[in-house]
Scaffold this active site. Structure first.
Site, PDB file in Angstrom:
ATOM      1  N   LYS A 218      47.150  10.958  -5.144  1.00  0.00           N
ATOM      2  CA  LYS A 218      46.332  10.866  -6.355  1.00  0.00           C
ATOM      3  C   LYS A 218      47.198  10.535  -7.569  1.00  0.00           C
ATOM      4  CE  LYS A 218      42.878  13.741  -7.085  1.00  0.00           C
ATOM      5  NZ  LYS A 218      42.089  14.945  -7.448  1.00  0.00           N
ATOM      6  N   GLU A 224      56.929  14.314  -0.967  1.00  0.00           N
ATOM      7  CA  GLU A 224      57.063  13.900   0.428  1.00  0.00           C
ATOM      8  C   GLU A 224      56.455  12.511   0.642  1.00  0.00           C
ATOM      9  OE1 GLU A 224      56.311  18.436   0.420  1.00  0.00           O
ATOM     10  OE2 GLU A 224      55.592  16.669  -0.657  1.00  0.00           O
ATOM     11  N   GLY A 279      41.872  17.545  -2.666  1.00  0.00           N
ATOM     12  CA  GLY A 279      42.555  16.873  -1.567  1.00  0.00           C
ATOM     13  C   GLY A 279      41.973  17.198  -0.207  1.00  0.00           C
ATOM     14  N   ARG A 280      41.705  18.462   0.042  1.00  0.00           N
ATOM     15  CA  ARG A 280      41.213  18.860   1.367  1.00  0.00           C
ATOM     16  C   ARG A 280      39.725  18.558   1.548  1.00  0.00           C
ATOM     17  NH1 ARG A 280      42.795  22.921  -1.743  1.00  0.00           N
ATOM     18  NH2 ARG A 280      41.402  24.599  -2.377  1.00  0.00           N
ATOM     19  N   GLU A 365      43.888  27.162   2.634  1.00  0.00           N
ATOM     20  CA  GLU A 365      44.253  26.726   1.298  1.00  0.00           C
ATOM     21  C   GLU A 365      43.122  27.030   0.321  1.00  0.00           C
ATOM     22  OE1 GLU A 365      47.038  23.263   0.379  1.00  0.00           O
ATOM     23  OE2 GLU A 365      45.082  22.413  -0.157  1.00  0.00           O
ATOM     24  N   HIS A 396      44.324  28.195  29.588  1.00  0.00           N
ATOM     25  CA  HIS A 396      45.533  28.407  30.378  1.00  0.00           C
ATOM     26  C   HIS A 396      46.733  28.742  29.500  1.00  0.00           C
ATOM     27  CE1 HIS A 396      43.762  27.071  34.226  1.00  0.00           C
ATOM     28  NE2 HIS A 396      42.956  26.389  33.418  1.00  0.00           N
ATOM     29  N   LYS A 516      57.400  24.081  -4.007  1.00  0.00           N
ATOM     30  CA  LYS A 516      57.687  22.681  -4.339  1.00  0.00           C
ATOM     31  C   LYS A 516      58.658  22.591  -5.511  1.00  0.00           C
ATOM     32  CE  LYS A 516      53.474  20.941  -4.730  1.00  0.00           C
ATOM     33  NZ  LYS A 516      52.380  19.938  -4.792  1.00  0.00           N
TER      34      LYS A 516
END
Length: 555
Positions: A218, A224, A279-280, A365, A396, A516
């Protein structure tokens, strides 16, 4: 942002644990928490038909929960006392319910139909949303018909989405979920980790001449994402040796035209979105450009229709028949009264293998908060830990703990009546396992039943299952783009329901900021390699010095 605290839209003012419904639920829990589902089903032969709800093609069976009619009545009463309806209306009407960032929360506008109105600060945003969708569709068509080519004239065959968090988890989950509908003459890859391995492996076997990068940030400043974007730029230029190539091999999903241009991307190839999209909650915005390219504009729009159908159900259905509300309230019941702490999401469809990871961010979050909307410390648990794997693989690995462990782990099972890939009796076997697991978790197997089957006394404790382990079963006819939209919206709104009950802001994420900020400082110190004293705690200082000694291969 103003230094004055904002007015909190539709916030609860009474302490949650002092509400009459909460106190009544606490007393009710004391009365029924030892009641076994064997008894509940024996007392009510129609229980498996009564404790169900259905909407937008999704069928929810919540009968295998440790609840009675009174439990449901009190949970709905709690939602009403916490003004859930008022809070829903506040979100849909564009109020700034993200109070700490003073923003509206209108991901629901991303899937509104043309002609609807969604007002944000006096402006109808639906035309803007559809304008971006049209630009995305036009760009997708350019790639399909070869009008958009790489710098050397070759067709684009590789799409690499670079983002992190919601700019990665949504697109990669949607791509994997809808891979059946994707173009098989193109490769789709996703890079998010700043670990160089992620980028190297994504580009190892493909040609720069045929590759397009979609940079999703954005602000176009995400550390990153920008690190990976610059590595991608170098990878392209190392091969093509002309800075003009950047414009043919990169597009951006961002709001920062200046930084996008500085990178070398033509701002005309920037797809925007808005502050009111978290964002999410952004996978159906321009962040989903890679999804649209993979499955095509028509399938992408079908996914939006599914989102919208669940939005409308959530907004209008009574709480006792409202799928997101029911799932959210059941989560409150186990999290806050049974102290369950985690929830397992178990999709019985291989295409949904990334769905639990997507829900981890959406849930944790959003609701991993310790203060209320008014800034006071909570005195109750908020978000559970979400985890899971596709069935039958999980059976399993970790199902042993779910069946016979000492922790209560509510589970959501997700299945489909039709498979997209028919092969012998595989789908019957898959769904038989889903149904068997929910039955075994609910009813278990008593010591007497085990002994009657001929098990020696000494082995009976090991082979007994106490059962009474709660599950929801979510069934749909078929995994389609529409169905994926309904599923994602179902969980979005259940998370919102829980955040409203807990009186927290489900739409900020301040908890990620400190790490961050510290990382930016530490990376400078790691790169300078100076002898100046480090100013961290003794553990961090020691770790950094050790890393400095060994980060270069020893000769």
């Amino acid at each position: 942002m103003s230094s004055e605290p904002p007015a909190v839209a539709s916030a609860n003012t009474q302490s949650l644990t002092e509400r009459p419904a909460w106190k009544a639920l606490d007393q009710h829990y004391q009365a029924i928490h030892n009641l076994h589902m064997r008894q509940l089903f024996a007392d009510d032969p129609q229980r498996g038909e009564r404790f169900t709800a259905e909407a937008a093609g999704i069928y929810l069976d919540y009968s295998k929960n440790r609840i009675t009619d009174e439990t449901c009545r009190l949970l709905v009463q709690l939602a009403e006392e916490c003004d859930l309806r008022k809070r829903i209306d506040a979100m849909f009407s564009g109020e700034h319910i993200n109070s700490t960032e003073q923003r509206a929360v209108l991901h629901i506008a991303l899937r509104a139909s043309e002609g609807e109105q969604v007002i944000v600060d006096g402006i109808d945003v639906v035309p803007e949303v559809h304008a971006v969708l049209e630009r995305m569709a036009a760009f997708t068509d350019q790639l399909y018909n070869g009008q958009w080519k790489g710098y050397t004239g070759k067709r684009i065959r590789n799409i690499i989405n670079i983002g992190i968090g919601g700019s990665d988890l949504g697109p990669v989950m949607a791509y994997e979920a809808l891979r059946y509908y994707s173009r098989r003459d193109m490769n789709f890859r996703f890079v998010s980790n700043v670990d160089a391995t992620d980028f190297k492996e994504a580009t190892r076997d493909i040609s720069p001449e045929e590759t397009l990068f979609i940079i999703c940030s954005k602000t176009f400043t995400t550390t990153e994402t920008l690190a990976n974007a610059h590595s991608a730029r170098k990878w392209i230029l190392d091969e093509l040796a002309d800075v003009r190539a950047v414009r043919k091999h990169f597009v951006a999903v961002s709001t920062n035209a200046e930084e996008v241009s500085n990178f070398g991307i033509d701002p005309a190839n920037m797809f925007g979105f808005w502050d009111w999209v978290g964002g999410r909650y952004s996978m159906e915005s321009a962040i989903g450009l890679s999804t649209m390219i993979a499955i095509g504009p028509d399938n992408f729009r079908a996914m939006l229709v599914g989102f919208h159908a669940m939005d409308q159900h959530f907004r209008t259905a009574p709480f006792d028949k409202n799928l997101p509300v029911l799932i959210g309230l059941l989560g409150i019941w186990y999290n806050n009264f049974f102290n369950s702490q985690t929830i397992a999401v178990l999709p019985y469809d291989q295409y949904l293998k990334r769905f639990p990871a997507y829900l981890q961010q959406l849930t944790m979050e959003s609701n991993g908060k310790q203060v209320t909307l008014n800034g006071t410390r909570v005195n109750y648990q908020t978000s559970p830990i979400v985890w899971g794997e596709p069935g039958t693989n999980g059976q399993h690995s970790f199902y042993q703990l779910v069946h016979q462990g000492t922790r209560l782990i509510p589970c959501d099972f997700i299945g489909f009546c039709q498979t997209l890939n028919p092969l012998g009796n595989h789908h019957d076997m898959l769904m038989a396992n889903l149904f068997a697991q929910t039955e075994a978790l609910a009813f278990g197997k008593t010591r007497e039943e085990v002994k009657a089957a001929g098990t020696p006394d000494w082995l009976c404790p090991h082979r007994s299952f106490e059962g009474n382990r709660p599950t929801n079963t979510i069934l749909a006819e078929r995994l389609t783009p529409y169905t994926l939209g309904t599923l994602v919206a179902l969980y979005e709104h259940s998370v919102f329901t829980q955040g409203t009950i807990w009186n927290i802001d489900s739409f900020d994420q301040w908890g990620v900021e400190l790490g961050k900020a510290l990382a930016k400082r530490i990376v400078q110190e790691l790169e300078t390699e100076s002898d100046l004293p480090l100013k961290h705690d003794s553990s961090t200082n020691t770790l950094m010095r050790r890393y400095g000694r060994f980060k270069k291969p020893q000769s």
